[in-house]
Design a protein around this motif. Structure first.
Motif, PDB file in Angstrom:
ATOM      1  N   GLY A 193       0.816  -1.203   0.000  1.00 47.06           N
ATOM      2  CA  GLY A 193       0.000   0.000   0.000  1.00 47.06           C
ATOM      3  C   GLY A 193       0.849   1.252   0.000  1.00 47.06           C
ATOM      4  O   GLY A 193       0.531   2.240  -0.685  1.00 47.06           O
ATOM      5  N   ALA A 194       1.948   1.217   0.759  1.00 49.73           N
ATOM      6  CA  ALA A 194       2.855   2.368   0.798  1.00 49.73           C
ATOM      7  C   ALA A 194       3.531   2.582  -0.551  1.00 49.73           C
ATOM      8  O   ALA A 194       3.673   3.716  -1.023  1.00 49.73           O
ATOM      9  N   ILE A 195       3.950   1.492  -1.190  1.00 49.77           N
ATOM     10  CA  ILE A 195       4.614   1.595  -2.496  1.00 49.77           C
ATOM     11  C   ILE A 195       3.657   2.128  -3.557  1.00 49.77           C
ATOM     12  O   ILE A 195       4.008   3.009  -4.347  1.00 49.77           O
ATOM     13  N   MET A 196       2.429   1.619  -3.572  1.00 41.90           N
ATOM     14  CA  MET A 196       1.459   2.088  -4.565  1.00 41.90           C
ATOM     15  C   MET A 196       1.006   3.515  -4.286  1.00 41.90           C
ATOM     16  O   MET A 196       0.384   4.149  -5.149  1.00 41.90           O
ATOM     17  N   LEU A 203       8.844   6.949   5.579  1.00 45.90           N
ATOM     18  CA  LEU A 203       7.460   6.588   5.879  1.00 45.90           C
ATOM     19  C   LEU A 203       7.228   5.102   5.644  1.00 45.90           C
ATOM     20  O   LEU A 203       6.525   4.439   6.422  1.00 45.90           O
ATOM     21  N   GLN A 204       7.818   4.561   4.584  1.00 44.26           N
ATOM     22  CA  GLN A 204       7.721   3.119   4.349  1.00 44.26           C
ATOM     23  C   GLN A 204       8.280   2.329   5.536  1.00 44.26           C
ATOM     24  O   GLN A 204       7.714   1.309   5.942  1.00 44.26           O
ATOM     25  N   THR A 205       9.393   2.798   6.095  1.00 43.77           N
ATOM     26  CA  THR A 205      10.006   2.113   7.231  1.00 43.77           C
ATOM     27  C   THR A 205       9.091   2.140   8.447  1.00 43.77           C
ATOM     28  O   THR A 205       8.923   1.127   9.143  1.00 43.77           O
ATOM     29  N   LEU A 206       8.485   3.288   8.721  1.00 43.46           N
ATOM     30  CA  LEU A 206       7.570   3.391   9.863  1.00 43.46           C
ATOM     31  C   LEU A 206       6.343   2.504   9.664  1.00 43.46           C
ATOM     32  O   LEU A 206       5.907   1.815  10.598  1.00 43.46           O
ATOM     33  N   LEU A 207       5.801   2.500   8.464  1.00 47.16           N
ATOM     34  CA  LEU A 207       4.644   1.645   8.189  1.00 47.16           C
ATOM     35  C   LEU A 207       5.025   0.165   8.272  1.00 47.16           C
ATOM     36  O   LEU A 207       4.225  -0.667   8.721  1.00 47.16           O
ATOM     37  N   THR A 270       4.079   3.852  17.150  1.00 48.14           N
ATOM     38  CA  THR A 270       4.573   4.035  15.779  1.00 48.14           C
ATOM     39  C   THR A 270       3.584   4.851  14.963  1.00 48.14           C
ATOM     40  O   THR A 270       3.982   5.749  14.203  1.00 48.14           O
ATOM     41  N   LEU A 271       2.288   4.560  15.092  1.00 50.96           N
ATOM     42  CA  LEU A 271       1.280   5.328  14.366  1.00 50.96           C
ATOM     43  C   LEU A 271       1.271   6.786  14.812  1.00 50.96           C
ATOM     44  O   LEU A 271       1.096   7.698  13.992  1.00 50.96           O
ATOM     45  N   ASN A 272       1.460   7.010  16.105  1.00 47.40           N
ATOM     46  CA  ASN A 272       1.532   8.392  16.595  1.00 47.40           C
ATOM     47  C   ASN A 272       2.743   9.119  16.015  1.00 47.40           C
ATOM     48  O   ASN A 272       2.681  10.317  15.717  1.00 47.40           O
ATOM     49  N   GLN A 273       3.839   8.389  15.855  1.00 43.95           N
ATOM     50  CA  GLN A 273       5.030   8.999  15.264  1.00 43.95           C
ATOM     51  C   GLN A 273       4.783   9.391  13.812  1.00 43.95           C
ATOM     52  O   GLN A 273       5.216  10.456  13.357  1.00 43.95           O
ATOM     53  N   ILE A 274       4.081   8.519  13.071  1.00 42.50           N
ATOM     54  CA  ILE A 274       3.722   8.846  11.686  1.00 42.50           C
ATOM     55  C   ILE A 274       2.847  10.096  11.654  1.00 42.50           C
ATOM     56  O   ILE A 274       3.050  11.000  10.830  1.00 42.50           O
ATOM     57  N   LYS A 275       1.882  10.164  12.574  1.00 33.23           N
ATOM     58  CA  LYS A 275       0.980  11.312  12.623  1.00 33.23           C
ATOM     59  C   LYS A 275       1.754  12.600  12.904  1.00 33.23           C
ATOM     60  O   LYS A 275       1.515  13.639  12.270  1.00 33.23           O
ATOM     61  N   GLU A 276       2.696  12.534  13.843  1.00 35.21           N
ATOM     62  CA  GLU A 276       3.474  13.720  14.206  1.00 35.21           C
ATOM     63  C   GLU A 276       4.439  14.128  13.088  1.00 35.21           C
ATOM     64  O   GLU A 276       4.589  15.319  12.787  1.00 35.21           O
ATOM     65  N   ASN A 277       5.087  13.164  12.474  1.00 32.19           N
ATOM     66  CA  ASN A 277       6.108  13.473  11.464  1.00 32.19           C
ATOM     67  C   ASN A 277       5.524  13.924  10.131  1.00 32.19           C
ATOM     68  O   ASN A 277       6.131  14.737   9.423  1.00 32.19           O
ATOM     69  N   TYR A 278       4.351  13.361   9.773  1.00 33.18           N
ATOM     70  CA  TYR A 278       3.815  13.596   8.432  1.00 33.18           C
ATOM     71  C   TYR A 278       2.456  14.303   8.422  1.00 33.18           C
ATOM     72  O   TYR A 278       1.946  14.611   7.354  1.00 33.18           O
TER      73      TYR A 278
END
Length: 295
Positions: A193-196, A203-207, A270-278
Protein backbone atom coordinates in the motif's frame (compact mmCIF):
# COMPACT_ATOMS: atom_id res chain seq x y z
CA UNK A 1 -15.27 4.91 17.58
CA UNK A 2 -12.32 3.01 16.11
CA UNK A 3 -14.27 -0.24 16.04
CA UNK A 4 -17.07 1.46 14.08
CA UNK A 5 -14.48 2.90 11.70
CA UNK A 6 -13.10 -0.59 11.06
CA UNK A 7 -16.58 -2.07 10.63
CA UNK A 8 -17.54 0.64 8.14
CA UNK A 9 -14.32 0.17 6.20
CA UNK A 10 -14.85 -3.60 6.04
CA UNK A 11 -18.48 -3.16 5.01
CA UNK A 12 -17.39 -0.92 2.13
CA UNK A 13 -14.36 -2.85 0.91
CA UNK A 14 -14.86 -6.59 1.56
CA UNK A 15 -17.60 -6.76 -1.12
CA UNK A 16 -15.25 -4.99 -3.58
CA UNK A 17 -12.53 -7.56 -2.89
CA UNK A 18 -14.92 -10.50 -3.10
CA UNK A 19 -16.51 -9.23 -6.31
CA UNK A 20 -13.14 -8.80 -7.97
CA UNK A 21 -11.95 -12.25 -6.91
CA UNK A 22 -15.16 -13.94 -8.00
CA UNK A 23 -15.32 -12.11 -11.33
CA UNK A 24 -11.70 -12.60 -12.34
CA UNK A 25 -10.39 -15.86 -10.88
CA UNK A 26 -11.59 -18.34 -13.48
CA UNK A 27 -10.60 -16.15 -16.45
CA UNK A 28 -7.05 -17.44 -16.09
CA UNK A 29 -7.72 -21.15 -15.41
CA UNK A 30 -7.97 -23.74 -18.20
CA UNK A 31 -8.98 -26.86 -16.23
CA UNK A 32 -12.44 -27.19 -14.73
CA UNK A 33 -11.71 -29.28 -11.63
CA UNK A 34 -8.69 -27.15 -10.83
CA UNK A 35 -10.84 -24.03 -11.23
CA UNK A 36 -13.46 -25.46 -8.86
CA UNK A 37 -10.82 -26.37 -6.29
CA UNK A 38 -9.18 -22.93 -6.42
CA UNK A 39 -12.55 -21.18 -6.30
CA UNK A 40 -13.76 -23.35 -3.40
CA UNK A 41 -11.05 -22.20 -1.01
CA UNK A 42 -10.72 -18.64 -2.27
CA UNK A 43 -14.44 -17.91 -1.93
CA UNK A 44 -15.01 -19.86 1.29
CA UNK A 45 -15.15 -16.65 3.29
CA UNK A 46 -12.50 -15.15 5.50
CA UNK A 47 -11.81 -11.66 6.80
CA UNK A 48 -9.80 -10.53 3.73
CA UNK A 49 -7.47 -8.95 6.29
CA UNK A 50 -4.40 -8.63 4.07
CA UNK A 51 -6.00 -6.85 1.10
CA UNK A 52 -7.93 -4.71 3.57
CA UNK A 53 -4.65 -3.64 5.17
CA UNK A 54 -3.31 -2.67 1.76
CA UNK A 55 -6.41 -0.64 0.97
CA UNK A 56 -6.36 0.95 4.44
CA UNK A 57 -2.75 2.00 3.96
CA UNK A 58 -3.59 3.56 0.60
CA UNK A 59 -6.58 5.40 2.06
CA UNK A 60 -4.44 6.65 4.95
CA UNK A 61 -1.97 8.02 2.39
CA UNK A 62 -4.79 9.57 0.30
CA UNK A 63 -4.15 7.31 -2.69
CA UNK A 64 -7.11 6.58 -4.96
CA UNK A 65 -7.67 2.92 -5.87
CA UNK A 66 -8.34 2.06 -9.52
CA UNK A 67 -8.79 -1.34 -11.18
CA UNK A 68 -5.05 -1.80 -11.62
CA UNK A 69 -4.41 -1.16 -7.93
CA UNK A 70 -7.26 -3.46 -6.98
CA UNK A 71 -5.85 -6.29 -9.11
CA UNK A 72 -2.51 -6.02 -7.31
CA UNK A 73 -4.28 -5.69 -3.95
CA UNK A 74 -6.35 -8.86 -4.50
CA UNK A 75 -3.28 -10.84 -5.54
CA UNK A 76 -2.26 -11.12 -1.90
CA UNK A 77 -5.51 -12.95 -1.10
CA UNK A 78 -4.71 -15.51 -3.80
CA UNK A 79 -1.33 -16.10 -2.22
CA UNK A 80 -2.72 -16.22 1.32
CA UNK A 81 -5.32 -18.81 0.26
CA UNK A 82 -2.60 -20.95 -1.32
CA UNK A 83 -0.78 -20.96 2.02
CA UNK A 84 -3.92 -22.07 3.87
CA UNK A 85 -4.60 -24.94 1.44
CA UNK A 86 -1.04 -26.23 1.79
CA UNK A 87 -1.01 -25.69 5.55
CA UNK A 88 -4.08 -27.92 5.90
CA UNK A 89 -2.65 -30.80 3.81
CA UNK A 90 -2.09 -34.24 5.41
CA UNK A 91 1.69 -33.76 5.15
CA UNK A 92 1.42 -30.51 7.10
CA UNK A 93 -1.26 -29.90 9.79
CA UNK A 94 -3.72 -32.49 8.40
CA UNK A 95 -6.74 -30.35 9.27
CA UNK A 96 -10.19 -31.28 8.00
CA UNK A 97 -11.99 -28.00 8.74
CA UNK A 98 -11.29 -24.47 7.51
CA UNK A 99 -13.70 -21.53 7.86
CA UNK A 100 -16.38 -23.97 8.98
CA UNK A 101 -16.13 -26.05 5.80
CA UNK A 102 -14.23 -29.21 4.79
CA UNK A 103 -10.67 -28.35 3.83
CA UNK A 104 -9.69 -28.45 0.17
CA UNK A 105 -7.96 -31.83 0.33
CA UNK A 106 -10.97 -33.37 2.08
CA UNK A 107 -13.24 -32.24 -0.76
CA UNK A 108 -10.94 -32.58 -3.78
CA UNK A 109 -8.14 -34.91 -2.64
CA UNK A 110 -4.59 -34.06 -1.60
CA UNK A 111 -3.22 -34.00 -5.15
CA UNK A 112 -5.79 -31.56 -6.52
CA UNK A 113 -5.55 -29.43 -3.37
CA UNK A 114 -1.80 -29.18 -3.83
CA UNK A 115 -2.29 -28.08 -7.44
CA UNK A 116 -4.98 -25.57 -6.41
CA UNK A 117 -2.46 -24.01 -4.02
CA UNK A 118 0.19 -24.00 -6.75
CA UNK A 119 -2.24 -22.35 -9.13
CA UNK A 120 -3.17 -19.60 -6.66
CA UNK A 121 0.49 -18.92 -5.91
CA UNK A 122 1.35 -18.53 -9.60
CA UNK A 123 -1.74 -16.48 -10.35
CA UNK A 124 -0.91 -14.06 -7.53
CA UNK A 125 2.30 -13.05 -9.27
CA UNK A 126 0.49 -12.87 -12.62
CA UNK A 127 -1.99 -10.37 -11.19
CA UNK A 128 0.76 -8.21 -9.71
CA UNK A 129 2.49 -8.11 -13.11
CA UNK A 130 -0.52 -8.07 -15.47
CA UNK A 131 -1.89 -4.55 -14.97
CA UNK A 132 -1.16 -0.96 -15.97
CA UNK A 133 0.77 0.11 -12.90
CA UNK A 134 4.20 1.58 -13.61
CA UNK A 135 7.06 -0.83 -14.28
CA UNK A 136 8.87 0.53 -11.22
CA UNK A 137 5.95 -0.14 -8.88
CA UNK A 138 5.32 -3.61 -10.33
CA UNK A 139 8.96 -4.61 -10.01
CA UNK A 140 9.05 -3.43 -6.39
CA UNK A 141 5.87 -5.36 -5.57
CA UNK A 142 7.03 -8.56 -7.27
CA UNK A 143 10.39 -8.50 -5.51
CA UNK A 144 8.81 -7.77 -2.14
CA UNK A 145 6.10 -10.42 -2.57
CA UNK A 146 8.71 -13.00 -3.63
CA UNK A 147 10.71 -12.36 -0.47
CA UNK A 148 7.66 -12.25 1.80
CA UNK A 149 6.17 -15.51 0.52
CA UNK A 150 9.33 -17.46 -0.25
CA UNK A 151 12.23 -19.21 1.49
CA UNK A 152 13.31 -16.08 3.34
CA UNK A 153 9.76 -15.31 4.51
CA UNK A 154 6.58 -17.34 4.92
CA UNK A 155 7.97 -20.64 3.62
CA UNK A 156 10.96 -20.33 5.95
CA UNK A 157 8.62 -19.74 8.88
CA UNK A 158 6.55 -22.80 7.99
CA UNK A 159 9.71 -24.88 7.67
CA UNK A 160 10.88 -23.79 11.12
CA UNK A 161 7.42 -24.55 12.51
CA UNK A 162 7.78 -28.14 11.29
CA UNK A 163 11.44 -28.56 12.22
CA UNK A 164 11.05 -27.32 15.80
CA UNK A 165 7.67 -28.91 16.56
CA UNK A 166 9.06 -31.11 19.33
CA UNK A 167 11.71 -28.65 20.52
CA UNK A 168 11.28 -25.72 22.87
CA UNK A 169 12.33 -22.40 21.39
CA UNK A 170 13.34 -19.23 23.19
CA UNK A 171 10.92 -16.31 22.98
CA UNK A 172 13.26 -14.51 20.56
CA UNK A 173 13.42 -17.60 18.31
CA UNK A 174 9.65 -17.95 18.40
CA UNK A 175 9.27 -14.32 17.36
CA UNK A 176 11.65 -14.89 14.44
CA UNK A 177 9.65 -17.94 13.37
CA UNK A 178 6.41 -15.97 13.37
CA UNK A 179 7.92 -13.00 11.55
CA UNK A 180 8.25 -15.41 8.64
CA UNK A 181 5.24 -17.66 9.06
CA UNK A 182 2.63 -14.96 9.66
CA UNK A 183 4.30 -11.58 9.73
CA UNK A 184 6.00 -11.51 6.34
CA UNK A 185 2.79 -11.48 4.31
CA UNK A 186 1.16 -8.92 6.62
CA UNK A 187 4.23 -6.73 6.27
CA UNK A 188 3.93 -7.04 2.50
CA UNK A 189 0.25 -6.02 2.63
CA UNK A 190 1.03 -2.72 4.34
CA UNK A 191 4.25 -2.11 2.42
CA UNK A 192 2.49 -2.70 -0.90
CA UNK A 193 0.00 0.00 0.00
CA UNK A 194 2.85 2.37 0.80
CA UNK A 195 4.61 1.60 -2.50
CA UNK A 196 1.46 2.09 -4.57
CA UNK A 197 0.98 5.41 -2.74
CA UNK A 198 4.53 6.57 -3.54
CA UNK A 199 5.44 6.96 0.14
CA UNK A 200 8.99 8.06 0.87
CA UNK A 201 11.49 5.60 2.34
CA UNK A 202 11.23 6.88 5.92
CA UNK A 203 7.46 6.59 5.88
CA UNK A 204 7.72 3.12 4.35
CA UNK A 205 10.01 2.11 7.23
CA UNK A 206 7.57 3.39 9.86
CA UNK A 207 4.64 1.65 8.19
CA UNK A 208 6.72 -1.53 7.99
CA UNK A 209 7.31 -1.31 11.75
CA UNK A 210 3.55 -1.01 12.31
CA UNK A 211 3.04 -4.02 10.04
CA UNK A 212 5.66 -6.10 11.89
CA UNK A 213 3.88 -5.36 15.16
CA UNK A 214 0.55 -6.23 13.58
CA UNK A 215 1.83 -9.56 12.30
CA UNK A 216 3.28 -10.46 15.69
CA UNK A 217 0.08 -9.45 17.47
CA UNK A 218 -1.93 -11.51 15.00
CA UNK A 219 0.08 -14.65 15.79
CA UNK A 220 0.00 -14.14 19.56
CA UNK A 221 -3.75 -13.60 19.39
CA UNK A 222 -4.21 -16.68 17.19
CA UNK A 223 -2.23 -18.74 19.72
CA UNK A 224 -4.43 -17.43 22.52
CA UNK A 225 -7.62 -18.23 20.61
CA UNK A 226 -6.41 -21.79 20.05
CA UNK A 227 -6.53 -22.16 23.85
CA UNK A 228 -9.68 -20.25 24.78
CA UNK A 229 -11.99 -20.49 21.74
CA UNK A 230 -14.13 -23.30 20.30
CA UNK A 231 -14.05 -24.85 16.84
CA UNK A 232 -17.49 -23.35 16.16
CA UNK A 233 -16.25 -19.85 16.99
CA UNK A 234 -13.16 -20.10 14.79
CA UNK A 235 -14.45 -22.36 12.01
CA UNK A 236 -11.37 -24.59 12.32
CA UNK A 237 -9.98 -27.14 14.81
CA UNK A 238 -8.67 -25.78 18.10
CA UNK A 239 -6.27 -27.14 20.71
CA UNK A 240 -4.07 -28.35 17.84
CA UNK A 241 -0.90 -26.66 19.07
CA UNK A 242 -0.05 -28.76 22.13
CA UNK A 243 3.23 -29.97 20.61
CA UNK A 244 4.08 -26.72 18.83
CA UNK A 245 5.95 -23.62 19.86
CA UNK A 246 3.23 -21.14 20.76
CA UNK A 247 3.13 -18.22 23.15
CA UNK A 248 0.81 -19.92 25.69
CA UNK A 249 2.92 -23.09 25.59
CA UNK A 250 6.13 -21.12 26.08
CA UNK A 251 5.21 -18.30 28.48
CA UNK A 252 1.69 -19.19 29.64
CA UNK A 253 -1.69 -17.68 28.80
CA UNK A 254 -1.46 -14.72 31.22
CA UNK A 255 1.96 -13.67 29.95
CA UNK A 256 0.75 -14.11 26.36
CA UNK A 257 -1.89 -11.46 27.00
CA UNK A 258 0.79 -9.19 28.50
CA UNK A 259 3.03 -9.74 25.47
CA UNK A 260 0.12 -8.90 23.17
CA UNK A 261 -0.52 -5.67 25.08
CA UNK A 262 3.15 -4.71 24.79
CA UNK A 263 3.17 -5.25 21.02
CA UNK A 264 -0.05 -3.29 20.53
CA UNK A 265 1.29 -0.41 22.63
CA UNK A 266 4.40 -0.22 20.45
CA UNK A 267 2.24 -0.25 17.32
CA UNK A 268 0.17 2.68 18.59
CA UNK A 269 3.36 4.61 19.35
CA UNK A 270 4.57 4.03 15.78
CA UNK A 271 1.28 5.33 14.37
CA UNK A 272 1.53 8.39 16.59
CA UNK A 273 5.03 9.00 15.26
CA UNK A 274 3.72 8.85 11.69
CA UNK A 275 0.98 11.31 12.62
CA UNK A 276 3.47 13.72 14.21
CA UNK A 277 6.11 13.47 11.46
CA UNK A 278 3.81 13.60 8.43
CA UNK A 279 0.57 15.15 9.64
CA UNK A 280 -1.27 12.03 8.49
CA UNK A 281 -4.48 10.79 10.12
CA UNK A 282 -3.60 7.22 11.17
CA UNK A 283 -6.90 6.42 12.89
CA UNK A 284 -7.90 3.87 10.25
CA UNK A 285 -4.73 1.85 10.79
CA UNK A 286 -5.24 2.19 14.55
CA UNK A 287 -8.77 0.86 14.04
CA UNK A 288 -7.31 -2.38 12.68
CA UNK A 289 -5.70 -2.94 16.08
CA UNK A 290 -9.17 -3.27 17.65
CA UNK A 291 -9.29 -6.72 16.01
CA UNK A 292 -7.32 -7.97 19.01
CA UNK A 293 -9.73 -8.24 21.95
CA UNK A 294 -7.66 -8.39 25.13
CA UNK A 295 -10.35 -7.71 27.74
Amino acid sequence: MLEKMLNDFEHENVPKINNYLESNLTKDINQNTLANSMYYSLMAGGKRLRPLLTLATMKTLNQNVNDDNLRAVCAIELLHTYSLIHDDLPAMDNDDLRRGMPTNHVKFGAGMATLAGDGLLSLAFQWVADNNLSIDIKSQLILMLSKASGPSGMVAGQASDIEFENKTLSLASLQRLHRGKTGALINYAVSAGAIMSNADKNLQTLLSTYADDYGLAFQIYDDILDVIATSKQLGKPVHQDNKKNTYPNLIGLKNSYLELEKVLDHSHKTLNQIKENYGIDTDLLAAFLTYFKIS
